[in-house]
Motif scaffolding. Structure first.
Motif: not given
Length: 280
Positions: A137-150
């Motif tokens: 689930m957290m991996a999916e959210m990472h893919a959907r919200h790609r700004d987290l590690f920008e």
């Protein structure tokens, strides 16, 4: 949502033996200078080496009962998790241990994993399927919200993307093993056991990560109360890494659920192509 009820036949769990240059983690707040986000992801990373070794052993305990594609996927799963453990161990080793209570947190994690192991192979497997759903689930959210590690160092950013992609790729392996080795159970027993496990894992995992992150944050000058408040805000509200995948999370409680009811491979296709090429 398409109800697949099984892992796609054309999906292969492919280990990618990639090493990352993580020296920038020595600088401290590697997540774009954010002490709170860095503390949360360091806390997550600290759980991975021992936790993922338990996942590997949970599946390995039933390896002699697996055949065909599931046996192949289980092998790929164990190798992927071993490499994840290795790379996160490297990241964890770069946290300033003279400044942060890393050893204290690792000792707590080892104690919790030891307790889980002492409950036996089936309990380990049940905990694993719940935790694998949570991480997927957290991996999916990472893919959907790609700004987290920008604003993160590119190598650390790659580490977390690679991990997320492979967590999605193998998200159903432990679950499929569970279905195979409990095929003589009644549907009601399976449903009750996995839902109870998810409720307990959700409570314990979110609470423990919050506490570990808060302990790390206290070293950055936060009071215990302020650290806990800041971490809770980060994980539940903004960006809400535990909460913004609620739809995926709650799908677990649907009778007849399977992780590949939601086929999200398209979201990860570019990342998969990148890391397939890097591992070639």
């Amino acid at each position: 949502m398409t109800h697949a009820k099984h892992t796609p036949d054309d999906l292969h769990v492919a280990p990618r033996d990639i090493r990352f240059s993580l020296d920038s983690a020595r600088k401290g707040h590697w997540l774009g200078g954010d002490p709170v986000g860095t503390a949360v992801f360091n806390a997550l990373s600290l759980t991975f080496p021992d936790g993922e070794r338990m996942f590997m052993d949970a599946v390995k305990a039933y390896r002699d009962r697996l055949t065909g594609k599931l046996a192949e996927d289980a092998r790929g799963f164990m190798i992927q998790e071993a490499i994840h453990s290795r790379e996160h161990h490297q990241l964890n080793s770069l946290i300033d241990r003279d400044r942060y209570p890393v050893a204290e947190i690792e000792e707590t994690i080892r104690g919790r994993v030891k307790m889980a192991r002492e409950r036996g192979p089936m309990a380990m497997l049940i905990s694993t399927i719940a935790l694998e759903h949570f991480t997927a689930m957290m991996a999916e959210m990472h893919a959907r919200h790609r700004d987290l590690f920008e604003t993160t160092d590119p190598e650390i950013e790659k580490l977390w993307r690679w991990h997320a992609m492979e967590e999605t790729e193998h998200k159903a392996v432990a679950y499929d093993v569970f279905l195979e080795v409990t095929k003589d159970w009644s549907p009601w027993k399976r449903y009750f056991v996995r839902c109870r496990a998810m409720a307990l894992v959700t409570l314990m995992f979110t609470r423990n990560i919050t506490r570990y992150a808060a302990r790390l944050l206290e070293t950055d000058g936060y009071t215990p109360e302020a650290a806990l408040k800041a971490v809770k805000r980060y994980v539940w509200r903004e960006p809400g890494i535990f909460s913004r995948g609620a739809k995926t999370y709650f799908a677990w409680y649907r009778p007849g659920f399977h992780p590949w009811d939601q086929d999200d491979r398209a979201q990860f296709a570019d990342w998969k192509a990148e890391f397939d090429a890097a591992a070639a």
